[in-house]
Each structure stands twice: as structure tokens, then as C-alpha cells.
Design a protein around this motif. Structure first.
Motif, PDB file in Angstrom:
ATOM      1  N   ASP A   1       0.830  -1.207   0.000  1.00 14.00           N
ATOM      2  CA  ASP A   1       0.000   0.000   0.000  1.00 14.00           C
ATOM      3  C   ASP A   1       0.865   1.258   0.000  1.00 14.00           C
ATOM      4  N   ALA A   2       1.942   1.262   0.812  1.00 12.43           N
ATOM      5  CA  ALA A   2       2.830   2.429   0.868  1.00 12.43           C
ATOM      6  C   ALA A   2       3.538   2.627  -0.463  1.00 12.43           C
ATOM      7  N   SER A   3       3.944   1.535  -1.102  1.00 11.50           N
ATOM      8  CA  SER A   3       4.608   1.620  -2.399  1.00 11.50           C
ATOM      9  C   SER A   3       3.664   2.176  -3.456  1.00 11.50           C
ATOM     10  N   ASP A   4       2.433   1.681  -3.475  1.00 10.40           N
ATOM     11  CA  ASP A   4       1.445   2.187  -4.446  1.00 10.40           C
ATOM     12  C   ASP A   4       1.149   3.661  -4.215  1.00 10.40           C
ATOM     13  N   GLU A   5       1.016   4.055  -2.949  1.00 11.07           N
ATOM     14  CA  GLU A   5       0.736   5.456  -2.633  1.00 11.07           C
ATOM     15  C   GLU A   5       1.906   6.345  -3.048  1.00 11.07           C
ATOM     16  N   PHE A   6       3.137   5.894  -2.829  1.00 10.93           N
ATOM     17  CA  PHE A   6       4.314   6.681  -3.222  1.00 10.93           C
ATOM     18  C   PHE A   6       4.368   6.847  -4.739  1.00 10.93           C
ATOM     19  N   LYS A   7       4.077   5.759  -5.467  1.00 12.86           N
ATOM     20  CA  LYS A   7       4.101   5.854  -6.929  1.00 12.86           C
ATOM     21  C   LYS A   7       3.045   6.823  -7.447  1.00 12.86           C
ATOM     22  N   LYS A   8       1.875   6.874  -6.786  1.00 13.17           N
ATOM     23  CA  LYS A   8       0.819   7.807  -7.202  1.00 13.17           C
ATOM     24  C   LYS A   8       1.220   9.243  -6.917  1.00 13.17           C
ATOM     25  N   SER A   9       1.847   9.484  -5.763  1.00 11.33           N
ATOM     26  CA  SER A   9       2.177  10.854  -5.381  1.00 11.33           C
ATOM     27  C   SER A   9       3.491  11.343  -5.995  1.00 11.33           C
ATOM     28  N   HIS A  10       4.346  10.440  -6.462  1.00 10.75           N
ATOM     29  CA  HIS A  10       5.632  10.828  -7.047  1.00 10.75           C
ATOM     30  C   HIS A  10       5.864  10.104  -8.369  1.00 10.75           C
ATOM     31  N   PRO A  11       5.038  10.351  -9.386  1.00 12.90           N
ATOM     32  CA  PRO A  11       5.230   9.622 -10.643  1.00 12.90           C
ATOM     33  C   PRO A  11       6.528  10.014 -11.354  1.00 12.90           C
ATOM     34  N   LYS A  12       6.966  11.251 -11.177  1.00 10.86           N
ATOM     35  CA  LYS A  12       8.155  11.731 -11.861  1.00 10.86           C
ATOM     36  C   LYS A  12       9.430  11.132 -11.253  1.00 10.86           C
ATOM     37  N   THR A  13       9.402  10.794  -9.989  1.00  6.12           N
ATOM     38  CA  THR A  13      10.587  10.295  -9.294  1.00  6.12           C
ATOM     39  C   THR A  13      11.109   9.014  -9.940  1.00  6.12           C
ATOM     40  N   GLU A  14      10.226   8.125 -10.308  1.00  9.43           N
ATOM     41  CA  GLU A  14      10.656   6.865 -10.911  1.00  9.43           C
ATOM     42  C   GLU A  14      11.349   7.116 -12.253  1.00  9.43           C
ATOM     43  N   LYS A  15      10.792   8.041 -13.045  1.00 12.68           N
ATOM     44  CA  LYS A  15      11.427   8.368 -14.330  1.00 12.68           C
ATOM     45  C   LYS A  15      12.790   9.007 -14.107  1.00 12.68           C
ATOM     46  N   ASP A  16      12.886   9.908 -13.109  1.00 10.28           N
ATOM     47  CA  ASP A  16      14.169  10.537 -12.798  1.00 10.28           C
ATOM     48  C   ASP A  16      15.210   9.501 -12.368  1.00 10.28           C
ATOM     49  N   LEU A  17      14.762   8.554 -11.557  1.00  9.39           N
ATOM     50  CA  LEU A  17      15.682   7.507 -11.115  1.00  9.39           C
ATOM     51  C   LEU A  17      16.143   6.653 -12.288  1.00  9.39           C
ATOM     52  N   GLN A  18      15.245   6.348 -13.206  1.00  8.20           N
ATOM     53  CA  GLN A  18      15.622   5.550 -14.372  1.00  8.20           C
ATOM     54  C   GLN A  18      16.642   6.301 -15.227  1.00  8.20           C
ATOM     55  N   GLN A  19      16.427   7.610 -15.395  1.00  7.73           N
ATOM     56  CA  GLN A  19      17.379   8.407 -16.167  1.00  7.73           C
ATOM     57  C   GLN A  19      18.736   8.465 -15.465  1.00  7.73           C
ATOM     58  N   LEU A  20      18.708   8.662 -14.149  1.00  7.73           N
ATOM     59  CA  LEU A  20      19.948   8.723 -13.384  1.00  7.73           C
ATOM     60  C   LEU A  20      20.693   7.388 -13.477  1.00  7.73           C
ATOM     61  N   LEU A  21      19.979   6.283 -13.335  1.00  9.79           N
ATOM     62  CA  LEU A  21      20.608   4.969 -13.450  1.00  9.79           C
ATOM     63  C   LEU A  21      21.187   4.752 -14.846  1.00  9.79           C
ATOM     64  N   GLY A  22      20.489   5.246 -15.864  1.00 10.91           N
ATOM     65  CA  GLY A  22      21.010   5.144 -17.230  1.00 10.91           C
ATOM     66  C   GLY A  22      22.309   5.914 -17.396  1.00 10.91           C
ATOM     67  N   LYS A  23      22.364   7.133 -16.821  1.00 10.34           N
ATOM     68  CA  LYS A  23      23.587   7.930 -16.898  1.00 10.34           C
ATOM     69  C   LYS A  23      24.737   7.258 -16.148  1.00 10.34           C
ATOM     70  N   ILE A  24      24.423   6.719 -14.972  1.00 12.88           N
ATOM     71  CA  ILE A  24      25.460   6.027 -14.195  1.00 12.88           C
ATOM     72  C   ILE A  24      25.976   4.824 -14.963  1.00 12.88           C
ATOM     73  N   LYS A  25      25.063   4.075 -15.575  1.00  3.75           N
ATOM     74  CA  LYS A  25      25.463   2.893 -16.344  1.00  3.75           C
ATOM     75  C   LYS A  25      26.365   3.300 -17.508  1.00  3.75           C
ATOM     76  N   THR A  26      25.997   4.345 -18.232  1.00  3.41           N
ATOM     77  CA  THR A  26      26.795   4.816 -19.361  1.00  3.41           C
ATOM     78  C   THR A  26      28.186   5.251 -18.898  1.00  3.41           C
ATOM     79  N   THR A  27      28.243   5.977 -17.782  1.00  2.00           N
ATOM     80  CA  THR A  27      29.518   6.435 -17.253  1.00  2.00           C
ATOM     81  C   THR A  27      30.396   5.259 -16.847  1.00  2.00           C
TER      82      THR A  27
END
Length: 170
Positions: free
Chosen positions: A51-77
């Protein structure tokens, strides 16, 4: 002085008789008692986390995309860094292989190995009789060792400056 029999007698309040029998536990496949309570708590905790995970995803949809982009940059580096390290190591290995073809460099490798073996052998006491410096005082020993090392380095420098360029391959 006490005897063995006196030492072996149990202290007051402790019975020396047979120990009490251990109660037998009934083995079953169905959970009951505290096991059932633990299972219920685990199920409740899992539901709360979901329930907490679902609520966080609803209230912070942009955070997951930002994390994916950050992980992509780290992987490339990291991939770029690994490629750079691999290239440098490969280049160093090729250069070392070429340098070892030069007899001057090869003689340095052999001399370093012999020097290391002499140091190890002298520290373990295997060659103290061969290179005995016992007739010298401590200060004289230091002077003799420093003189030998300085002589070896000077001769090495002279031979290297004369023969290294002759055998170096560009």
C-alpha cells in the motif's frame, strides 16, 4: 583439603537425582499457536508495504522516471570508464611486452628478482654466512650496504644510458 566425593556433591537446593523428562512436542503440518501469529503479522506487513509503495508511486510519478534516467547515466559512465581502463591496461600490456624484448629491461627484471631473493634469504637467515658483515660495526655495515647499492645504481645507470637506446624499438 576436600575429597573428590565432597567436590562432586551438588550444592544445596540442587537435586542429584534423575533429570526431569523433556516434554514431547506434537509434530503437525498445520501451523498453530505462535507460528500462525507470525504468518498473520508477515501478511499484514506485506500489505502495508505494498500500500505504501502504491501510494508513493501515485504521489511521485516523476521520481521513478528521474531515477531511471539517473541509473542510465550512471550505467553509461561506468561502461565508458571500464572501456577506458581496459584500453589503458591493454596498451600497458602491449608496451610492457615490447619493452621486455629490450635486453636492458629484461636484465633489470632479472636483477630485481635476484635482489628480492637475496633480501628475503638474508631476512630468513639463509645466506648470513655467505655475506657476513659481522666483522663491521653497525654504522660500518650501513656504510658498506649503502656503498654497494650506490655502486650498483651508478653502474646500472651508465649501462642503461649506453645500451637502452641501442635496443629500443619505436
Amino acid at each position: 583439603m576436600s575429597t573428590y566425593a565432597e567436590a562432586a556433591t551438588p550444592p544445596e537446593g540442587v537435586s542429584a537425582g534423575k533429570p526431569k523428562p523433556v516434554p514431547e512436542v506434537e509434530q503437525t503440518q498445520d501451523p498453530h499457536g505462535s507460528v500462525q501469529v507470525v504468518d498473520e503479522i508477515a501478511d499484514d506487513a506485506e500489505k502495508v508495504v505494498k500500500d505504501a509503495s502504491d501510494e508513493f508511486k501515485k504521489s511521485h510519478p516523476k521520481t521513478e522516471k528521474d531515477l531511471q534516467q539517473l541509473l542510465g547515466k550512471i550505467k553509461t559512465t561506468l561502461v565508458d570508464f571500464a572501456a577506458t581502463v581496459k584500453e589503458a591496461a591493454s596498451s600497458a600490456a602491449v608496451r610492457s611486452q615490447e619493452e621486455l624484448k629490450n635486453p636492458v629491461v629484461s636484465s633489470h627484471v632479472v636483477a630485481a628478482g635476484v635482489g628480492a631473493a637475496v633480501v628475503v634469504a638474508s631476512k630468513t637467515g639463509k645466506i648470513n654466512n655467505v655475506f657476513s658483515l659481522d666483522q663491521f660495526t653497525k654504522n660500518q655495515r650501513v656504510g658498506v650496504i649503502a656503498g654497494v647499492i650506490a655502486t650498483v645504481l651508478i653502474v646500472d645507470g651508465l649501462l642503461t644510458s649506453k645500451y637502452y637506446p641501442k635496443y629500443k624499438k619505436n
